[in-house]
Write a protein that holds these residues in place. Structure first.
Motif, mmCIF file in Angstrom:
data_model
loop_
_atom_site.group_PDB
_atom_site.id
_atom_site.type_symbol
_atom_site.label_atom_id
_atom_site.label_comp_id
_atom_site.label_asym_id
_atom_site.label_seq_id
_atom_site.Cartn_x
_atom_site.Cartn_y
_atom_site.Cartn_z
ATOM 1 N N SER A 102 25.246 -14.554 -5.194
ATOM 2 C CA SER A 102 23.365 -14.346 -4.931
ATOM 3 C C SER A 102 24.535 -12.543 -4.263
ATOM 4 O O SER A 102 25.280 -12.199 -4.441
ATOM 5 N N PHE A 103 23.019 -11.933 -4.407
ATOM 6 C CA PHE A 103 23.224 -10.596 -3.868
ATOM 7 C C PHE A 103 22.819 -10.056 -2.905
ATOM 8 O O PHE A 103 21.383 -10.870 -2.483
ATOM 9 N N SER A 104 22.983 -8.887 -2.125
ATOM 10 C CA SER A 104 21.915 -8.498 -0.782
ATOM 11 C C SER A 104 21.618 -6.745 -1.345
ATOM 12 O O SER A 104 22.993 -6.723 -0.864
ATOM 13 N N PHE A 105 20.780 -6.186 -0.468
ATOM 14 C CA PHE A 105 21.088 -4.554 -0.243
ATOM 15 C C PHE A 105 21.179 -4.362 1.244
ATOM 16 O O PHE A 105 20.436 -3.442 2.070
ATOM 17 N N MET A 106 21.386 -5.750 1.930
ATOM 18 C CA MET A 106 21.296 -5.626 3.399
ATOM 19 C C MET A 106 22.958 -5.902 3.572
ATOM 20 O O MET A 106 23.797 -6.814 3.551
ATOM 21 N N CYS A 107 23.873 -4.790 4.644
ATOM 22 C CA CYS A 107 24.829 -4.576 5.191
ATOM 23 C C CYS A 107 25.262 -6.523 5.769
ATOM 24 O O CYS A 107 24.171 -6.234 6.917
ATOM 25 N N PRO A 108 25.770 -7.230 5.757
ATOM 26 C CA PRO A 108 26.012 -8.271 6.266
ATOM 27 C C PRO A 108 27.066 -7.989 7.782
ATOM 28 O O PRO A 108 26.212 -9.017 8.747
ATOM 29 N N ASP A 109 27.195 -6.869 7.092
ATOM 30 C CA ASP A 109 28.125 -6.500 8.876
ATOM 31 C C ASP A 109 27.171 -5.930 10.014
ATOM 32 O O ASP A 109 26.746 -6.583 11.051
ATOM 33 N N THR A 110 26.701 -5.206 10.059
ATOM 34 C CA THR A 110 25.255 -4.323 10.927
ATOM 35 C C THR A 110 23.592 -5.296 10.117
ATOM 36 O O THR A 110 23.092 -4.213 11.054
ATOM 37 N N LYS A 111 23.635 -5.126 9.229
ATOM 38 C CA LYS A 111 22.243 -6.245 9.185
ATOM 39 C C LYS A 111 21.277 -4.893 8.361
ATOM 40 O O LYS A 111 19.972 -4.805 8.219
ATOM 41 N N ALA A 112 22.090 -3.234 7.802
ATOM 42 C CA ALA A 112 21.351 -2.169 7.467
ATOM 43 C C ALA A 112 21.333 -2.474 5.834
ATOM 44 O O ALA A 112 21.718 -2.936 5.816
ATOM 45 N N GLU A 113 20.174 -2.026 5.543
ATOM 46 C CA GLU A 113 19.084 -2.003 4.244
ATOM 47 C C GLU A 113 20.089 -0.603 3.714
ATOM 48 O O GLU A 113 20.611 0.118 4.486
ATOM 49 N N PHE A 114 20.700 -0.759 2.596
ATOM 50 C CA PHE A 114 21.426 -0.014 2.081
ATOM 51 C C PHE A 114 20.435 0.040 1.085
ATOM 52 O O PHE A 114 19.731 -0.203 0.975
ATOM 53 N N PRO A 115 21.428 1.501 0.589
ATOM 54 C CA PRO A 115 20.448 2.809 -0.146
ATOM 55 C C PRO A 115 20.200 2.071 -1.340
ATOM 56 O O PRO A 115 20.895 1.356 -2.304
ATOM 57 N N ARG A 116 18.812 1.954 -2.549
ATOM 58 C CA ARG A 116 18.852 1.726 -3.494
ATOM 59 C C ARG A 116 18.731 2.574 -4.797
ATOM 60 O O ARG A 116 18.632 3.425 -4.955
ATOM 61 N N TYR A 117 18.583 2.212 -6.200
ATOM 62 C CA TYR A 117 18.941 2.709 -6.777
ATOM 63 C C TYR A 117 17.539 4.017 -7.289
ATOM 64 O O TYR A 117 16.628 3.282 -7.208
ATOM 65 N N GLN A 118 18.104 4.969 -8.012
ATOM 66 C CA GLN A 118 16.920 5.859 -8.578
ATOM 67 C C GLN A 118 16.928 6.458 -9.818
ATOM 68 O O GLN A 118 18.570 7.188 -10.358
ATOM 69 N N PRO A 119 16.126 6.468 -10.471
ATOM 70 C CA PRO A 119 16.008 6.264 -12.210
ATOM 71 C C PRO A 119 16.535 8.201 -11.896
ATOM 72 O O PRO A 119 15.600 9.091 -11.856
ATOM 73 N N ILE A 120 16.543 8.256 -13.565
ATOM 74 C CA ILE A 120 16.321 9.540 -13.553
ATOM 75 C C ILE A 120 15.947 10.501 -13.866
ATOM 76 O O ILE A 120 14.322 9.760 -14.637
ATOM 77 N N ASP A 121 15.133 11.680 -13.954
ATOM 78 C CA ASP A 121 13.948 12.613 -13.651
ATOM 79 C C ASP A 121 14.516 13.331 -15.235
ATOM 80 O O ASP A 121 14.699 13.012 -16.084
ATOM 81 N N HIS A 122 12.694 14.117 -15.749
ATOM 82 C CA HIS A 122 13.507 14.488 -17.292
ATOM 83 C C HIS A 122 14.494 15.667 -17.056
ATOM 84 O O HIS A 122 14.897 15.902 -18.015
ATOM 85 N N GLN A 123 15.040 15.669 -15.923
ATOM 86 C CA GLN A 123 15.594 16.976 -15.359
ATOM 87 C C GLN A 123 16.835 16.757 -15.973
ATOM 88 O O GLN A 123 17.611 17.097 -17.380
ATOM 89 N N GLU A 124 17.272 15.597 -16.088
ATOM 90 C CA GLU A 124 18.749 15.004 -16.618
ATOM 91 C C GLU A 124 18.369 14.481 -17.861
ATOM 92 O O GLU A 124 19.696 15.225 -19.196
ATOM 93 N N VAL A 125 17.432 13.991 -18.119
ATOM 94 C CA VAL A 125 17.502 14.325 -19.940
ATOM 95 C C VAL A 125 17.134 14.980 -20.599
ATOM 96 O O VAL A 125 17.585 15.465 -21.923
ATOM 97 N N GLU A 126 16.679 16.372 -20.195
ATOM 98 C CA GLU A 126 17.163 17.875 -21.163
ATOM 99 C C GLU A 126 18.571 17.618 -20.332
ATOM 100 O O GLU A 126 19.148 18.295 -21.839
ATOM 101 N N ALA A 127 19.087 17.722 -19.691
ATOM 102 C CA ALA A 127 20.224 18.069 -19.857
ATOM 103 C C ALA A 127 21.187 16.904 -20.895
ATOM 104 O O ALA A 127 21.659 18.050 -20.926
ATOM 105 N N ALA A 128 21.459 16.435 -20.552
ATOM 106 C CA ALA A 128 21.539 15.444 -21.824
ATOM 107 C C ALA A 128 21.213 15.033 -23.461
ATOM 108 O O ALA A 128 21.510 14.541 -24.054
ATOM 109 N N ALA A 129 20.066 15.884 -23.751
ATOM 110 C CA ALA A 129 19.385 16.177 -24.762
ATOM 111 C C ALA A 129 20.088 15.635 -26.477
ATOM 112 O O ALA A 129 20.055 14.911 -27.093
#
Length: 308
Positions: A102-129
């Protein structure tokens, strides 16, 4: 070392995180994780020319993830890092007695929320064109306007667009992605009832998974059932679906398929190879355990024997 002159086999973007894996409630290890990461890393280990296009934080986690890709032989030039976000972290709990996870975005020790995934933007697409326009396969398991734009570019160049959605958030973006996808792989539980009617009038090839039972390869009215491959002892089933994608994409690249040539037979053959790889991977802890605890050579042999 990456051969910069070689054509890029696979360009991909999507869910890439740092996995913190707990084995039977005890922290076991940290590793590159997420479906996109598992697929691209494994293909790089199979000596495919792979280029991840990602957006990570300018932090220690981001540098660790980039280093993991680089060690596998992937071209990391198109992974951008920025101070404005933090690299994502996901906790995986594995029960090796039951073979479940199973999976969780919460630290099992501190119960703090971990950072989430961020998608690429047009800037990254242009750099990899350049690599996007020239790749054989473009893989995506998440969507953003920039990602869909890249998918449409690859489709226009007759490249294979491999779309592996887990949910529908933006219906307009999702429909555009489906329209340009060559192959769509999805879970029957999550998206079967929504996607199957949509795909009935399209030329795209669908792979609908049914968990431990197996999967279906579908094109129009043609359905081919493929039983899951059983093994004597299951230690960890995480990454099984990703290994199916690895086997299929590896086969498509190896046989020189394009969006115009790929057919139901080629996809089914690649899927069977991927299922054999997935079954073998279940004997090891971790989503890429076979590669890391056995060897890439074993993975290559399994895939070679499956299609010959």
């Amino acid at each position: 070392m990456v051969n910069r002159a070689a054509k890029t086999d696979v360009v991909g973007t999507g869910f890439v995180v740092l996995d913190r894996v707990y084995e039977n409630d005890r922290k076991a290890f940290e590793a590159l994780g997420g479906s996109c990461a598992n697929v691209l890393w494994s293909l790089a280990m199979l000596d495919r020319q792979v280029a991840p296009v990602l957006r990570l934080g300018a932090d220690d986690v981001g540098q660790h993830l980039i280093a993991q890709f680089r060690c596998a032989g992937a071209d990391t030039r198109f992974i951008s890092t920025t101070e404005s976000i933090a690299s994502p972290i996901l906790v995986q709990f594995t029960d090796t007695q039951l073979g479940t996870h199973s999976f969780s975005f919460m630290c099992p020790d501190t119960k703090a929320e971990f950072p989430r995934y961020q998608p690429i933007d047009h800037q990254e697409v242009e750099a990899a064109a350049t690599v996007i326009e020239g790749c054989s396969v473009f893989y995506a398991d998440r969507l953003s306007p920039a990602i869909v734009s890249a998918m449409e570019t690859v489709a226009k160049q007759n490249g294979i667009v491999f779309f592996e959605p887990s949910a529908i958030s933006d219906r307009t973006l999702f429909n555009r992605a489906v329209d340009c996808a060559t192959i769509i792989k999805f879970s029957s539980d999550r998206l079967g009832s929504e996607l199957l009617p949509t795909l009935s009038g399209k030329n795209s090839i669908a792979i609908m998974t049914h968990g431990a039972k197996g999967l279906e390869v579908i094109q129009g009215s043609n359905h081919i059932w493929s039983e899951a491959i059983s093994i004597p002892e299951v230690k960890d089933t995480s990454g099984s679906g990703d290994m199916v994608s690895v086997g299929l994409i590896n086969h498509l690249v190896e046989t020189g398929q394009t969006a115009a040539t790929v057919d139901l037979h080629a996809v089914f053959k690649g899927v069977r190879a991927g299922q054999r790889l997935a079954a073998a991977n279940c004997s090891f802890l971790g989503a890429r355990g076979l590669f890391e605890q056995a060897s890439p050579q074993l993975a290559r042999r399994i895939l070679h024997e499956a299609v010959n």
